[in-house]
Design a protein around this motif. Structure first.
Motif, PDB file in Angstrom:
ATOM      1  N   VAL A   1      51.685 -50.301 -13.373  1.00  0.00           N
ATOM      2  CA  VAL A   1      50.443 -49.544 -13.216  1.00  0.00           C
ATOM      3  C   VAL A   1      49.477 -50.371 -12.374  1.00  0.00           C
ATOM      4  CG1 VAL A   1      48.463 -48.618 -14.478  1.00  0.00           C
ATOM      5  CG2 VAL A   1      50.778 -48.319 -15.387  1.00  0.00           C
ATOM      6  N   LYS A   2      48.700 -49.710 -11.530  1.00  0.00           N
ATOM      7  CA  LYS A   2      47.777 -50.428 -10.639  1.00  0.00           C
ATOM      8  C   LYS A   2      46.587 -51.006 -11.396  1.00  0.00           C
ATOM      9  CE  LYS A   2      45.697 -51.782  -6.845  1.00  0.00           C
ATOM     10  NZ  LYS A   2      46.078 -53.049  -6.187  1.00  0.00           N
ATOM     11  N   ASP A   3      45.903 -50.184 -12.168  1.00  0.00           N
ATOM     12  CA  ASP A   3      44.699 -50.642 -12.862  1.00  0.00           C
ATOM     13  C   ASP A   3      44.716 -50.168 -14.311  1.00  0.00           C
ATOM     14  OD1 ASP A   3      43.188 -51.888 -10.628  1.00  0.00           O
ATOM     15  OD2 ASP A   3      43.259 -49.839  -9.835  1.00  0.00           O
ATOM     16  N   SER A   4      44.181 -51.005 -15.180  1.00  0.00           N
ATOM     17  CA  SER A   4      44.174 -50.678 -16.603  1.00  0.00           C
ATOM     18  C   SER A   4      42.889 -51.185 -17.235  1.00  0.00           C
ATOM     19  CB  SER A   4      45.390 -51.314 -17.282  1.00  0.00           C
ATOM     20  OG  SER A   4      45.565 -50.801 -18.577  1.00  0.00           O
ATOM     21  N   GLN A   5      42.200 -50.299 -17.937  1.00  0.00           N
ATOM     22  CA  GLN A   5      40.970 -50.659 -18.632  1.00  0.00           C
ATOM     23  C   GLN A   5      40.759 -49.648 -19.754  1.00  0.00           C
ATOM     24  OE1 GLN A   5      37.410 -50.348 -16.284  1.00  0.00           O
ATOM     25  NE2 GLN A   5      36.179 -51.550 -17.695  1.00  0.00           N
ATOM     26  N   ALA A   6      40.456 -50.156 -20.938  1.00  0.00           N
ATOM     27  CA  ALA A   6      40.349 -49.299 -22.111  1.00  0.00           C
ATOM     28  C   ALA A   6      38.926 -48.817 -22.337  1.00  0.00           C
ATOM     29  CB  ALA A   6      40.821 -50.050 -23.355  1.00  0.00           C
ATOM     30  N   ASP A   7      38.784 -47.545 -22.663  1.00  0.00           N
ATOM     31  CA  ASP A   7      37.565 -47.056 -23.287  1.00  0.00           C
ATOM     32  C   ASP A   7      37.742 -47.276 -24.793  1.00  0.00           C
ATOM     33  OD1 ASP A   7      35.902 -45.090 -24.777  1.00  0.00           O
ATOM     34  OD2 ASP A   7      35.229 -44.556 -22.774  1.00  0.00           O
ATOM     35  N   THR A   8      36.862 -48.045 -25.401  1.00  0.00           N
ATOM     36  CA  THR A   8      37.050 -48.422 -26.804  1.00  0.00           C
ATOM     37  C   THR A   8      36.139 -47.662 -27.768  1.00  0.00           C
ATOM     38  OG1 THR A   8      35.464 -50.252 -26.623  1.00  0.00           O
ATOM     39  CG2 THR A   8      37.770 -50.738 -26.126  1.00  0.00           C
ATOM     40  N   ALA A   9      35.425 -46.669 -27.274  1.00  0.00           N
ATOM     41  CA  ALA A   9      34.417 -45.984 -28.099  1.00  0.00           C
ATOM     42  C   ALA A   9      35.030 -45.382 -29.360  1.00  0.00           C
ATOM     43  CB  ALA A   9      33.710 -44.897 -27.278  1.00  0.00           C
ATOM     44  N   ARG A  10      36.206 -44.772 -29.234  1.00  0.00           N
ATOM     45  CA  ARG A  10      36.808 -44.125 -30.402  1.00  0.00           C
ATOM     46  C   ARG A  10      37.256 -45.163 -31.433  1.00  0.00           C
ATOM     47  NH1 ARG A  10      41.669 -39.830 -29.637  1.00  0.00           N
ATOM     48  NH2 ARG A  10      39.999 -38.753 -28.499  1.00  0.00           N
ATOM     49  N   ALA A  11      37.813 -46.290 -30.953  1.00  0.00           N
ATOM     50  CA  ALA A  11      38.237 -47.339 -31.870  1.00  0.00           C
ATOM     51  C   ALA A  11      37.038 -47.999 -32.547  1.00  0.00           C
ATOM     52  CB  ALA A  11      39.069 -48.390 -31.127  1.00  0.00           C
ATOM     53  N   VAL A  12      35.936 -48.128 -31.827  1.00  0.00           N
ATOM     54  CA  VAL A  12      34.717 -48.671 -32.429  1.00  0.00           C
ATOM     55  C   VAL A  12      34.203 -47.729 -33.507  1.00  0.00           C
ATOM     56  CG1 VAL A  12      32.302 -49.229 -31.981  1.00  0.00           C
ATOM     57  CG2 VAL A  12      34.069 -50.026 -30.402  1.00  0.00           C
ATOM     58  N   ARG A  13      34.188 -46.440 -33.210  1.00  0.00           N
ATOM     59  CA  ARG A  13      33.644 -45.446 -34.135  1.00  0.00           C
ATOM     60  C   ARG A  13      34.477 -45.314 -35.419  1.00  0.00           C
ATOM     61  NH1 ARG A  13      34.600 -39.833 -31.881  1.00  0.00           N
ATOM     62  NH2 ARG A  13      36.581 -40.160 -32.991  1.00  0.00           N
TER      63      ARG A  13
END
Length: 314
Positions: free
Chosen positions: A277-289
């Motif tokens: 995969v070229k780029d990878s970055q997580a949105d963590t809002a759901r895991a935080v919530r």
């Protein structure tokens, strides 16, 4: 009460979960590992509190009694490599799909409390938008990514059809102590560490501008425990990103490491690898919530701790 179980518990991430469980208060932990990529050395300092069973998750009859009645099961056992899933697709499939089905089946039939499943951010594939959010349509680019995605689907199905509490965590690029740099399929940061210590250039496949959400292993282990303790009504059958929310290119990362040592070593560049995969970055809002995700280690802190460990153990 029976012990919590960690499949792949002699591996790099699995052994961190074992130590986190013991630190949390577990008296003993049952580990299932075939030791093909894991090692007893990873459990050496906690061995007296571990029941290690050298069996393969593809052997249902061997693992079913070990999962029966387990309060928690952390399913880490896998062949975790995109390139290897392309060069050796059959063993990758049988371990990551057939073996995962066996774990869920044994947990459900044996009355286990819940299963936390190690999914993979590779399931997202290449997306036009960053960070990657759980609601995105998966676009796996490799057999490994497709296999781990199928595991997520099985986790959801076992929750909805068989009443098993399950939670899937999509691991991003996990790094830290005990990651084995000896294989061509090893994680890039373990290879970088060895190259830096030996003062030789690493080989970077592609132009090095591919970016990753590198996540320190203790943060991942901590999130796994939070997922295992979260209310079942909230998390069962769900999938969450298990990343830090940051993004660094491989070129940036190598420069940071060289800066720690005060050296300048130019990497060698090779052709891009299929399935990457070229780029990878997580949105963590759901895991935080839902899980209370709160990473403790910055990228620099994790890199320094990891380099210290490799220096002391190489």
């Amino acid at each position: 009460m029976k012990n919590p179980v960690v499949t792949g518990g002699a591996g790099f991430i699995g052994s961190s979960i074992v130590r986190a469980l013991l630190k949390e208060g577990a008296q003993r932990v049952t580990v299932i590992d075939n030791l093909r990529s894991g090692s007893e050395k990873n459990l050496a300092e906690v061995a007296e509190h571990v029941d290690l069973h050298v069996v393969d998750i593809r052997d249902y009859d061997a693992i079913a009694p070990l999962l029966e009645g387990a309060p928690k099961v952390f399913h880490l056992a896998a062949i975790p490599s995109v390139p290897r899933s392309i060069t050796e697709p059959v063993p990758s499939h049988t371990a990551n799909i057939d073996g995962t089905f066996n774990v869920f089946r044994a947990a459900a039939e044996g009355g286990a409390g819940r299963v936390v499943y190690a999914a993979s951010s590779s399931a997202y594939g290449d997306t036009e938008v960053l960070p990657k959010v759980e609601s995105m349509i998966p676009m796996p680019k490799s057999p490994y990514a497709a296999q781990k995605l199928m595991g997520e689907y099985y986790a959801s199905v076992f929750a909805s059809c068989f009443g098993l509490t399950t939670t899937s965590l999509r691991f991003f690029n996990v790094f830290g102590p005990r990651q084995d740099p000896s294989s061509p399929y090893s994680g890039v940061l373990s290879l970088f560490m060895r190259c830096l210590i030996e003062r030789r250039p690493p080989t970077i496949f592609g132009d090095g501008e591919q970016s990753r959400d590198f996540t320190y292993v203790e943060d991942v282990a901590g999130l796994c425990l939070k997922a295992s303790n979260a209310p079942a009504a909230v998390v069962s059958g769900n999938m969450y990103n298990a990343g830090n929310g940051g993004r660094f290119t491989l070129n940036q990362t190598w420069r940071i490491l060289c800066g720690f040592e005060g050296v300048e070593i130019e990497p060698v560049y090779g052709p891009p690898r299929a399935g990457d995969v070229k780029d990878s970055q997580a949105d963590t809002a759901r895991a935080v919530r839902d899980l209370g995700h709160a990473p403790r280690f910055s990228f620099d802190e994790g890199l320094r701790l990891t380099l210290e460990w490799y220096r002391a153990n190489t």
